[in-house]
Motif scaffolding. Structure first.
Motif, mmCIF file in Angstrom:
data_model
loop_
_atom_site.group_PDB
_atom_site.id
_atom_site.type_symbol
_atom_site.label_atom_id
_atom_site.label_comp_id
_atom_site.label_asym_id
_atom_site.label_seq_id
_atom_site.Cartn_x
_atom_site.Cartn_y
_atom_site.Cartn_z
ATOM 1 N N THR A 15 1.035 -1.056 0.245
ATOM 2 C CA THR A 15 -0.526 -0.420 0.118
ATOM 3 C C THR A 15 0.660 1.206 0.241
ATOM 4 N N SER A 17 1.029 5.155 0.284
ATOM 5 C CA SER A 17 -0.045 6.049 1.148
ATOM 6 C C SER A 17 0.359 7.020 2.519
ATOM 7 N N ALA A 20 -1.809 6.301 5.139
ATOM 8 C CA ALA A 20 -1.989 5.430 5.589
ATOM 9 C C ALA A 20 -0.835 4.952 6.671
ATOM 10 N N ASP A 27 -5.634 1.589 6.415
ATOM 11 C CA ASP A 27 -5.154 1.295 5.139
ATOM 12 C C ASP A 27 -6.140 -0.152 4.418
ATOM 13 N N ARG A 28 -7.132 0.534 4.180
ATOM 14 C CA ARG A 28 -8.408 -0.809 3.444
ATOM 15 C C ARG A 28 -7.904 -0.978 2.017
ATOM 16 N N GLY A 30 -5.383 -1.772 0.928
ATOM 17 C CA GLY A 30 -4.006 -3.087 0.073
ATOM 18 C C GLY A 30 -5.311 -4.608 1.438
ATOM 19 N N VAL A 49 2.844 -1.347 4.733
ATOM 20 C CA VAL A 49 2.465 0.094 4.167
ATOM 21 C C VAL A 49 2.924 1.344 3.675
ATOM 22 N N GLY A 136 -5.781 3.844 -5.129
ATOM 23 C CA GLY A 136 -5.549 3.378 -3.969
ATOM 24 C C GLY A 136 -6.915 3.415 -3.747
#
Length: 164
Positions: A15, A17, A20, A27-28, A30, A49, A136
Motif C-alpha cells: 500500500t 499512501s 495510511a 489501510d483498507r 491493501g 504500508v 488507492g
C-alpha cells in the motif's frame, strides 16, 4: 473461472499512501487486496504500508527480492505530485502488460467513476513476477480485483512458462 494452482501462488501487497503509513486512517485498500488473494488460493502476508515517494521503490525492491509470483500495489497512481508509484514500477519492469492496466481503468469508468481514467497505474513482468499497480480507493481496488479475478492465475501460469 480462476485456475486453482496445485501449490499456492505467492503474492506481496504494497500500500502506497503517506496518510495510511502515518496512521491518519487505516489501510483498507491493501486489506481488500489481501482478502481477495487469499480467497483465490494465493499465499500472501498482510500488506506492507509505505509513504509515497522513495519508500515505494524500496518496498518494490524488497518485494521483488522475494521472487513472488505477483506484486500488487495500491495507491500512488493519480496525478498528485506525490503519486509516483508508476514511476517506481516502470524502472523495475522487464516487459509491459498494458492490457491489464487498461482493463482496470476501463472497469472503473464503466462502474460510473469517470476519474478512474486519471489513474496512471502500470502492469508488467519483472523477472518472473507479475507486477500490477491498483488505484488507492477501496472502490477502485474492488473494481480492479474484479478485473484480475478471472485472469490472474492464468497470467501467473504464463509468466511461469505455462501454456497459453
Amino acid at each position: 473461472m480462476t485456475e486453482q494452482p496445485a501449490t499456492p501462488f505467492s503474492a506481496v501487497v504494497i500500500t502506497c499512501s503517506t496518510r495510511a503509513a502515518a496512521g491518519v486512517y487505516p489501510d483498507r485498500g491493501g486489506a481488500l487486496v489481501v482478502e481477495n488473494l487469499r480467497a483465490w488460493g494465493f499465499s500472501v502476508e498482510d500488506p506492507t504500508v509505505v509513504p509515497d515517494g522513495p519508500a515505494v521503490a524500496e518496498a518494490l525492491d524488497a518485494a521483488l527480492a522475494l521472487a513472488p509470483d505477483v506484486v500488487l500495489t495500491t495507491g500512488g497512481t493519480g496525478l498528485s505530485p506525490t503519486d509516483r508509484t508508476p514511476e517506481a514500477t516502470a524502472t523495475r519492469l522487464d516487459r509491459p502488460a498494458p492490457g491489464i492496466a487498461e482493463a482496470i481503468r476501463a472497469a472503473g469508468v464503466a462502474a460510473g467513476v469517470p476519474a478512474a481514467m486519471l489513474s496512471r497505474g502500470l502492469a508488467g513482468v519483472s523477472g518472473r513476477t507479475l507486477v500490477v499497480n491498483l488505484p488507492g480507493s477501496s472502490g477502485g481496488v474492488r473494481d480492479a480485483m474484479a478485473v484480475l479475478q478471472p485472469v490472474l492465475s492464468h497470467a501467473v501460469s504464463q509468466v511461469r512458462g505455462g501454456d497459453h
